[in-house]
Design a protein around this motif. Structure first.
Motif, mmCIF file in Angstrom:
data_model
loop_
_atom_site.group_PDB
_atom_site.id
_atom_site.type_symbol
_atom_site.label_atom_id
_atom_site.label_comp_id
_atom_site.label_asym_id
_atom_site.label_seq_id
_atom_site.Cartn_x
_atom_site.Cartn_y
_atom_site.Cartn_z
ATOM 1 N N LYS A 69 56.948 -19.450 32.545
ATOM 2 C CA LYS A 69 56.768 -18.730 30.836
ATOM 3 C C LYS A 69 55.753 -19.697 29.788
ATOM 4 O O LYS A 69 55.311 -19.518 29.305
ATOM 5 C CB LYS A 69 58.491 -19.568 30.241
ATOM 6 C CG LYS A 69 59.674 -19.389 30.835
ATOM 7 C CD LYS A 69 60.503 -20.139 30.023
ATOM 8 C CE LYS A 69 62.288 -19.483 30.604
ATOM 9 N NZ LYS A 69 63.560 -19.810 30.008
ATOM 10 N N PRO A 120 51.051 -17.194 28.543
ATOM 11 C CA PRO A 120 51.161 -16.304 28.244
ATOM 12 C C PRO A 120 51.691 -14.963 27.837
ATOM 13 O O PRO A 120 52.127 -14.656 27.469
ATOM 14 C CB PRO A 120 49.657 -16.264 27.189
ATOM 15 C CG PRO A 120 49.033 -17.488 27.520
ATOM 16 C CD PRO A 120 49.679 -17.876 29.269
ATOM 17 N N GLY A 121 51.057 -14.256 29.711
ATOM 18 C CA GLY A 121 51.392 -12.655 29.327
ATOM 19 C C GLY A 121 52.820 -12.305 29.756
ATOM 20 O O GLY A 121 53.125 -11.521 29.629
ATOM 21 N N LYS A 156 55.375 -14.925 29.313
ATOM 22 C CA LYS A 156 56.497 -15.489 28.218
ATOM 23 C C LYS A 156 57.804 -14.959 28.531
ATOM 24 O O LYS A 156 58.482 -15.354 28.227
ATOM 25 C CB LYS A 156 55.931 -15.877 27.349
ATOM 26 C CG LYS A 156 56.621 -16.704 26.617
ATOM 27 C CD LYS A 156 55.795 -17.558 25.175
ATOM 28 C CE LYS A 156 56.467 -18.703 24.483
ATOM 29 N NZ LYS A 156 55.756 -19.816 23.079
#
Length: 446
Positions: free
Chosen positions: A253, A256-257, A259
């Motif tokens: 999580k 960023p990609g 999450k």
């Protein structure tokens, strides 16, 4: 405080005192004592009887629906590890590698590693069956119960410290997000102070608090099945699988990609992780004998017998917690503490301590404290990372009868209620106070 506030405080004190007296002096089951305490708080605080009953139902439902599922699935996995001989095999192997003197330190390190991504309850039900099995393998030196506890308490200390202080554990992670702290710095600071605190609250403290403590048989009894234990690597795989699943989900999580990944969210869910592990554990631990009625009956009889006693106690603890929250005690204590000009670190710790004592839940204490602290942090210029750690330390102060974890530890370890105060409650208090002291000291360096 005005008259209504004073009445609320007195109601909370009276209700909690009633629960303690009924359990300790009256020898009643915690389920009955805590429910009576919950209704007493509501009625004395002026809540209508119907609202008090709704709060009780909500408190029980929240605990059973969340923690209850984790506890039950953890108990079933613990029963499988226990009855198959896997837990005892892992424990004796670890003792053979480390020796008796090093065993408490090994359990401390293992608990810290296993506890990082897990809720406290999840780590407890996964780790304690192995630690209890290891404790049973210790030679009798005249203080067998004390020796067992000196092995078990470091494991509890390791789990308790990461529960309070180290992201990505859910509690500290929640505070990091609410106060916009730097996650990497918070993790670094948390690890720096967690290690000496865990040593103090675990192996060191256990030398003093475990003397003379007598244990009753905990929820996991001796194996009764004639089974060859599974390979140790298979047993270790089953123990670590839910840890790896949850850790992968939580750490993913942070990318960023990834999450919003559905798969990572599923992996991070402790209920699903434990369910998957249960399904794999059955064939891996019992092999072809899985379908035998004797095996199935033994696993689920042990699971349900233990789950019944523990779930009743923690459910009633959740009821008392919810009545205290619904009556407004959390809000009152936060307002009172905010009236005084004190250090932001001490303020965050005091608010968390007050809510912890009143509501019993470390998560509720964390949520309440971080909810009132953003303005204080912004106005004072205090390090948000250190405020996160101060709140985390305060959130575990003195676990007592309205904390479901108190009854979970009592049921798993086999201590009496007074001895649970003496060992577990003292351990949590040392973590809390030492945590504040370490955070204050760190504030002069960073």
């Amino acid at each position: 405080m005005n008259g209504a506030d004073l009445r609320l405080v007195m109601a909370a004190v009276a209700g909690i005192a009633l629960a303690i007296l009924m359990i300790v002096r009256g020898r009643l089951h915690p389920f009955i004592g805590l429910l009576c305490g919950a209704f007493a708080v509501g009625l004395l605080a002026g809540l209508p009887l119907a609202d008090t009953a709704k709060a009780v139902q909500k408190g029980v439902g929240d605990i059973i629906g969340g923690t209850g599922l984790v506890v039950t699935l953890g108990l079933s996995l613990g029963a499988m590890l226990h009855l198959s001989g896997a837990a005892a095999s892992l424990a004796t192997g670890a003792l053979r590698l480390t020796g008796r003197k090093a065993a408490p330190w090994v359990t401390l390190v293992v608990a810290i590693i296993i506890g990082l991504p897990l809720f406290f309850e999840t780590g407890l039900v996964l780790l304690l069956p192995i630690v209890v099995a290891a404790a049973k393998a210790l030679p009798d030196d005249g203080d067998r119960d004390g020796a067992k506890l000196r092995l078990i308490m470091p494991a509890l200390a390791g789990l308790g410290v990461v529960h309070a202080l180290v992201p990505p554990h859910p509690g500290p992670l929640l505070a990091v997000e609410a106060l916009h702290a730097n996650l990497g710095l918070t993790m670094l600071y948390g690890i720096i102070i967690a290690i000496p605190i865990a040593i103090l609250a675990g192996p060191v403290l256990a030398r003093f608090t475990t003397r003379g403590v007598t244990l009753v048989e905990p929820v996991l009894d001796d194996p009764v099945l004639d089974l060859a234990p599974p390979l140790r690597r298979v047993s270790l795989f089953i123990v670590l699988l839910p840890v790896v699943l949850i850790a992968t989900g939580e750490m993913g999580k942070l990318v960023p990609g990834l999450k919003d990944s559905t798969w990572l969210a599923a992996a991070a869910n402790p209920v699903l992780a434990l369910l998957v592990t249960n399904l794999l554990a059955l064939p891996l631990l019992f092999g072809r004998r899985l379908s035998e009625a004797t095996i199935q009956d033994a696993v689920w009889h042990e699971t349900m017998g233990a789950a019944g006693a523990i779930l009743l106690a923690i459910g009633a603890g959740g009821a008392l917690k919810q009545v205290l929250v619904s009556a407004g005690l959390s809000d009152l204590l936060a307002r009172v503490v905010m009236m005084y000009a004190i250090s932001p670190l001490l303020l965050g710790w005091l608010v968390a301590v007050a809510i912890r004592l009143a509501a019993g839940s470390a998560t509720v204490a964390t949520i309440t404290a971080v909810g009132i602290m953003p303005g204080v942090v912004a106005a004072s210029g205090a390090s948000p990372e250190l405020v996160v750690l101060a709140i985390g330390a305060g959130s575990v102060f003195f676990s007592h009868v309205n904390d479901p974890g108190f009854w979970l530890v009592k049921g798993y370890v086999g201590t009496s209620t007074p001895d649970t105060f003496r060992t577990w409650s003292m351990l949590e208090t040392v973590i809390s106070v030492a945590g504040l002291a370490m955070v204050a000291g760190l504030s002069y360096i960073v």
